[in-house]
Design an enzyme around this catalytic site. Structure first.
Site, PDB file in Angstrom:
ATOM      1  N   TYR A   1       1.724  -3.682  12.318  1.00 46.08           N
ATOM      2  CA  TYR A   1       1.530  -2.893  11.097  1.00 46.08           C
ATOM      3  C   TYR A   1       0.563  -3.602  10.154  1.00 46.08           C
ATOM      4  O   TYR A   1      -0.361  -2.977   9.610  1.00 46.08           O
ATOM      5  CB  TYR A   1       2.886  -2.680  10.420  1.00 46.08           C
ATOM      6  CG  TYR A   1       2.804  -2.002   9.068  1.00 46.08           C
ATOM      7  CD1 TYR A   1       2.511  -0.647   8.969  1.00 46.08           C
ATOM      8  CD2 TYR A   1       3.014  -2.728   7.893  1.00 46.08           C
ATOM      9  CE1 TYR A   1       2.426  -0.026   7.726  1.00 46.08           C
ATOM     10  CE2 TYR A   1       2.936  -2.111   6.658  1.00 46.08           C
ATOM     11  CZ  TYR A   1       2.637  -0.767   6.572  1.00 46.08           C
ATOM     12  OH  TYR A   1       2.547  -0.158   5.344  1.00 46.08           O
TER      13      TYR A   1
ATOM     14  N   GLU B   1       7.818   4.888   0.755  1.00 46.83           N
ATOM     15  CA  GLU B   1       7.926   3.831  -0.260  1.00 46.83           C
ATOM     16  C   GLU B   1       9.106   4.125  -1.189  1.00 46.83           C
ATOM     17  O   GLU B   1       9.792   3.209  -1.645  1.00 46.83           O
ATOM     18  CB  GLU B   1       6.635   3.714  -1.060  1.00 46.83           C
ATOM     19  CG  GLU B   1       5.459   3.125  -0.305  1.00 46.83           C
ATOM     20  CD  GLU B   1       5.640   1.651   0.053  1.00 46.83           C
ATOM     21  OE1 GLU B   1       6.590   1.013  -0.446  1.00 46.83           O
ATOM     22  OE2 GLU B   1       4.824   1.136   0.847  1.00 46.83           O
TER      23      GLU B   1
ATOM     24  N   TRP C   1      10.643  -3.198   3.606  1.00 46.07           N
ATOM     25  CA  TRP C   1       9.755  -2.264   4.297  1.00 46.07           C
ATOM     26  C   TRP C   1       9.994  -2.306   5.800  1.00 46.07           C
ATOM     27  O   TRP C   1       9.860  -1.289   6.488  1.00 46.07           O
ATOM     28  CB  TRP C   1       8.287  -2.551   3.976  1.00 46.07           C
ATOM     29  CG  TRP C   1       7.367  -1.702   4.782  1.00 46.07           C
ATOM     30  CD1 TRP C   1       6.512  -2.099   5.762  1.00 46.07           C
ATOM     31  CD2 TRP C   1       7.258  -0.263   4.728  1.00 46.07           C
ATOM     32  NE1 TRP C   1       5.875  -1.006   6.314  1.00 46.07           N
ATOM     33  CE2 TRP C   1       6.308   0.127   5.694  1.00 46.07           C
ATOM     34  CE3 TRP C   1       7.876   0.707   3.940  1.00 46.07           C
ATOM     35  CZ2 TRP C   1       5.958   1.453   5.905  1.00 46.07           C
ATOM     36  CZ3 TRP C   1       7.531   2.034   4.157  1.00 46.07           C
ATOM     37  CH2 TRP C   1       6.582   2.396   5.127  1.00 46.07           C
TER      38      TRP C   1
END
Length: 213
Positions: free
Chosen positions: A32, A54, A62
């Site tokens: 990522y 988010e 995350w």
């Protein structure tokens, strides 16, 4: 995987490349970091997906969201906001029972609400990208050097505060300034890869080549 911290905020992996520390040597997180984070994005679906995820991340890591991202995509119709905007009470109950996502009723309801707001925004501006990229900070307003100390000192920015206020005024929810800044970082509105990260110049070049909406 072998990796060690070399300087504040940078780690070097077995491939010899320096990277922002936060991927922590985890392979999926590193992919990522290397392939997505900070790369400029103008696709409306991906922009909508990211600002919603988010919001789901608030209070969590995350990495937790990243590892559930495909489940979120399945649950929310690929984040096609025209479709999600039509979700009703039965969909909310379905999603609250979906163990593959974060079963937070408020955040689920927020995503449906934000889909409706996204449709309004698309109809007004032509694309979500045109709206969001109008908040790209000027180069002179950016830090001279992005490193760990700079990032820690700036969880929000004046632009993210402004964008947050504008979104809230338009009826969006779960879009506080910290959430909005994380969105801006991920979607390439800013280049917050650290000095010494191999992605930093790559993203800088991608931003130069990127055609603003």
């Amino acid at each position: 995987m072998v990796w060690e911290k070399q300087v504040a905020g940078i780690i070097t992996s077995e491939d010899g490349k320096g990277r922002c520390f936060w991927h922590g040597g985890l392979e999926d997180y590193r992919r990522y970091h290397d392939g997505e984070w900070g790369r400029p994005m103008a696709d409306d679906i991906r922009l909508f997906e990211k600002i919603c995820l988010e919001g789901f991340q608030s209070g969590l890591s995350w990495l937790t969201i990243l590892r559930k991202r495909e489940n979120f995509r399945a649950a929310f119709a690929g984040f096609d906001f025209d479709t999600v905007a039509q979700f009703g009470p039965d969909d909310v109950e379905r999603l609250v029972l979906d163990a593959g996502i974060i079963r937070h009723r408020g955040k689920i309801v927020s995503t449906i609400n934000n889909a409706k707001r996204a449709v309004e925004m698309r109809d007004e501006f032509g694309t979500l990208a045109k709206f969001f990229w109008s908040f790209e900070p000027r180069e002179e307003d950016r830090p001279a050097i992005m490193d760990l100390a700079t990032l820690c000192a700036n969880p929000t920015t004046p632009v993210s505060v402004t964008l947050s206020k504008v979104l809230k005024k338009r009826g969006w929810t779960f879009v506080g300034p910290t959430t909005v800044y994380a969105f801006m970082q991920a979607m390439g509105l800013v280049n917050d890869h650290f000095e010494g990260c191999f992605c930093q110049p790559e993203v800088a070049q991608a931003r130069l080549n990127f055609k603003r909406p």
